[in-house]
Scaffold this motif. Sequence first.
Motif, PDB file in Angstrom:
ATOM      1  N   MET A 154       5.439  -1.725  -6.676  1.00 50.12           N
ATOM      2  CA  MET A 154       5.859  -2.776  -5.595  1.00 50.12           C
ATOM      3  C   MET A 154       5.901  -4.118  -6.303  1.00 50.12           C
ATOM      4  O   MET A 154       6.575  -5.069  -5.801  1.00 50.12           O
ATOM      5  N   PHE A 155       4.998  -4.573  -7.162  1.00 56.99           N
ATOM      6  CA  PHE A 155       5.081  -5.969  -7.913  1.00 56.99           C
ATOM      7  C   PHE A 155       6.637  -5.759  -8.672  1.00 56.99           C
ATOM      8  O   PHE A 155       7.124  -7.027  -8.480  1.00 56.99           O
ATOM      9  N   LEU A 193      14.584  -3.939  -0.363  1.00 56.42           N
ATOM     10  CA  LEU A 193      13.289  -3.817  -0.040  1.00 56.42           C
ATOM     11  C   LEU A 193      13.447  -2.988   1.227  1.00 56.42           C
ATOM     12  O   LEU A 193      12.466  -2.028   1.635  1.00 56.42           O
ATOM     13  N   PHE A 194      14.456  -2.848   2.148  1.00 52.85           N
ATOM     14  CA  PHE A 194      14.627  -1.997   2.827  1.00 52.85           C
ATOM     15  C   PHE A 194      14.605  -0.329   2.419  1.00 52.85           C
ATOM     16  O   PHE A 194      14.060   0.675   3.089  1.00 52.85           O
ATOM     17  N   PHE A 195      15.312  -0.105   1.113  1.00 53.85           N
ATOM     18  CA  PHE A 195      15.392   1.246   0.474  1.00 53.85           C
ATOM     19  C   PHE A 195      13.889   1.681   0.172  1.00 53.85           C
ATOM     20  O   PHE A 195      13.601   2.716   0.600  1.00 53.85           O
ATOM     21  N   PHE A 196      13.029   0.849  -0.389  1.00 49.48           N
ATOM     22  CA  PHE A 196      11.836   1.145  -0.711  1.00 49.48           C
ATOM     23  C   PHE A 196      10.844   1.336   0.477  1.00 49.48           C
ATOM     24  O   PHE A 196      10.100   2.372   0.461  1.00 49.48           O
ATOM     25  N   TYR A 216       6.190   7.059   1.487  1.00 48.90           N
ATOM     26  CA  TYR A 216       5.401   8.130   1.981  1.00 48.90           C
ATOM     27  C   TYR A 216       4.058   8.050   1.613  1.00 48.90           C
ATOM     28  O   TYR A 216       3.443   7.844   0.726  1.00 48.90           O
ATOM     29  N   ASN A 217       3.137   8.280   2.691  1.00 52.71           N
ATOM     30  CA  ASN A 217       1.899   8.250   2.551  1.00 52.71           C
ATOM     31  C   ASN A 217       1.118   6.889   1.863  1.00 52.71           C
ATOM     32  O   ASN A 217       0.411   7.076   0.791  1.00 52.71           O
ATOM     33  N   PHE A 218       1.724   5.874   2.053  1.00 52.04           N
ATOM     34  CA  PHE A 218       1.499   4.629   1.351  1.00 52.04           C
ATOM     35  C   PHE A 218       0.822   3.771   2.744  1.00 52.04           C
ATOM     36  O   PHE A 218       1.659   3.223   3.486  1.00 52.04           O
ATOM     37  N   SER A 255       2.559 -11.884   0.538  1.00 52.88           N
ATOM     38  CA  SER A 255       1.602 -12.038   1.514  1.00 52.88           C
ATOM     39  C   SER A 255       0.910 -10.512   1.925  1.00 52.88           C
ATOM     40  O   SER A 255       1.845  -9.614   1.821  1.00 52.88           O
ATOM     41  N   ASP A 256      -0.297 -10.518   2.129  1.00 51.46           N
ATOM     42  CA  ASP A 256      -0.673  -9.144   2.201  1.00 51.46           C
ATOM     43  C   ASP A 256      -0.687  -8.788   3.774  1.00 51.46           C
ATOM     44  O   ASP A 256      -1.358  -7.620   3.924  1.00 51.46           O
ATOM     45  N   ASN A 257      -0.079  -9.507   4.746  1.00 51.48           N
ATOM     46  CA  ASN A 257      -0.009  -9.059   5.891  1.00 51.48           C
ATOM     47  C   ASN A 257       1.696  -8.955   6.523  1.00 51.48           C
ATOM     48  O   ASN A 257       1.956  -8.997   7.576  1.00 51.48           O
ATOM     49  N   LEU A 258       2.484  -9.031   5.495  1.00 53.66           N
ATOM     50  CA  LEU A 258       3.813  -8.820   5.891  1.00 53.66           C
ATOM     51  C   LEU A 258       4.507  -7.464   5.224  1.00 53.66           C
ATOM     52  O   LEU A 258       4.234  -6.338   5.585  1.00 53.66           O
ATOM     53  N   TYR A 259       5.430  -7.585   4.336  1.00 54.30           N
ATOM     54  CA  TYR A 259       6.069  -6.485   3.912  1.00 54.30           C
ATOM     55  C   TYR A 259       5.097  -5.170   3.351  1.00 54.30           C
ATOM     56  O   TYR A 259       5.486  -4.173   3.693  1.00 54.30           O
ATOM     57  N   ILE A 260       3.894  -5.619   2.776  1.00 53.38           N
ATOM     58  CA  ILE A 260       3.326  -4.456   2.224  1.00 53.38           C
ATOM     59  C   ILE A 260       2.600  -4.024   3.357  1.00 53.38           C
ATOM     60  O   ILE A 260       2.676  -2.617   3.576  1.00 53.38           O
ATOM     61  N   LEU A 261       2.023  -4.663   4.238  1.00 54.98           N
ATOM     62  CA  LEU A 261       1.144  -4.100   5.256  1.00 54.98           C
ATOM     63  C   LEU A 261       2.149  -3.255   6.519  1.00 54.98           C
ATOM     64  O   LEU A 261       1.736  -2.374   7.065  1.00 54.98           O
TER      65      LEU A 261
END
Length: 364
Positions: A4-5, A34-37, A42-44, A129-135
């Motif tokens: 992700m980084f 970003l859309f592709f990943f 899965y299970n992330f 941000s820890d509450n956007l793309y990753i979350l």
Amino acid sequence: MIVMFLVGIVCLVLVHYASKDHFPYGLEWSFFILFFFAAIHYNFGNDYQSYMGIFDELNNRQFDWYYILRKKYFSDIGWAVICYLFRPVGFFPLIATIALVENVAYYLLVKKFVPKEWWVLAVFIYLFSDNLYILNMSVLRQGLAASLFVFVFFLMKKFNVVNLLLGILIIFLISTIHGTAVILYPCLLLFFVKKEWAPYLTIPLVFLLVVLFVFPDYVNNFLLSIENLEEMAEYKKYYERGEARSLSVGVIWRLLPFFVSGYYCIFSKDVNETDLKIVLLSMLGFVLIPFSLAIPMIDRLCYFFAPFMVASIPITYKTLPSKYMHPLLFLQVAYFLYGYWQMFHSPTWMESYYHFHSIFEVIF
């Protein structure tokens, strides 16, 4: 974490060259990546397996409006219907569709409302941000709901009766996906906002936030009045109401964009109505922070307003005098990086987020 980084760094490089006109489609390519990943993950994330289980459980039942409308199958009707709509193609296409909606929403937010020279910061906020793309890869329902609310904002740019009715309809649909979205209805009042009102709307928001921190009893009394609402009942079993906590260095750090936004709305001479609506929406999320310090679940409500930080931070920080802008930007970037690192190393999140998994592990 490493995957992700690295994805984030590659996207930021593409956006940097796009903002300098050295790579015309860099912004589009970065959001495609970003859309592709997001589409293949899965299970992330903590909630991924739960949503897969809900999907499987619903699709093992016969479609029946009687049970759906009475919430016998699932607490949020809209999500149950979505699961049934995707039954012929499966869970993975559902994930890909959600990823598409989310990344289109954020792409348009950056493309249309962030000055080109600030694109890198906007995409950085989205990614780190820890509450956007990753979350979003974990909280599938609320990630989708928050992104759909961004489209409601696009309607808010221009007031007419049709747009207002569409806004009401979309928020209604969002609330069937995630019940807490009912708090978004008052945001439709932003249709009527004029730029001349900026100081008169901002000063009460700042005053309200200060009062909520200075007098935490108001927070607890309010929480007592809402804790039995149907929309809150789903989460009550996960969180217990505690005492509202006061300001700390960490909370002040988190509130930095709120106070910069307040400065922008009160003192800036370059305010326009669209930018003002973006900034006010982002500020509303901060007003909920005193409540989230007493009940962490209320951060879920802040989440609906988090997308607008992607645009509001560049819009507001660029108006600061340069001697203040650079140190405050440094603090802001440091805050996001610290939260990002902490998320991947927190006992709560580490197990489900540290290693990226994709659907290819299942397919092959």
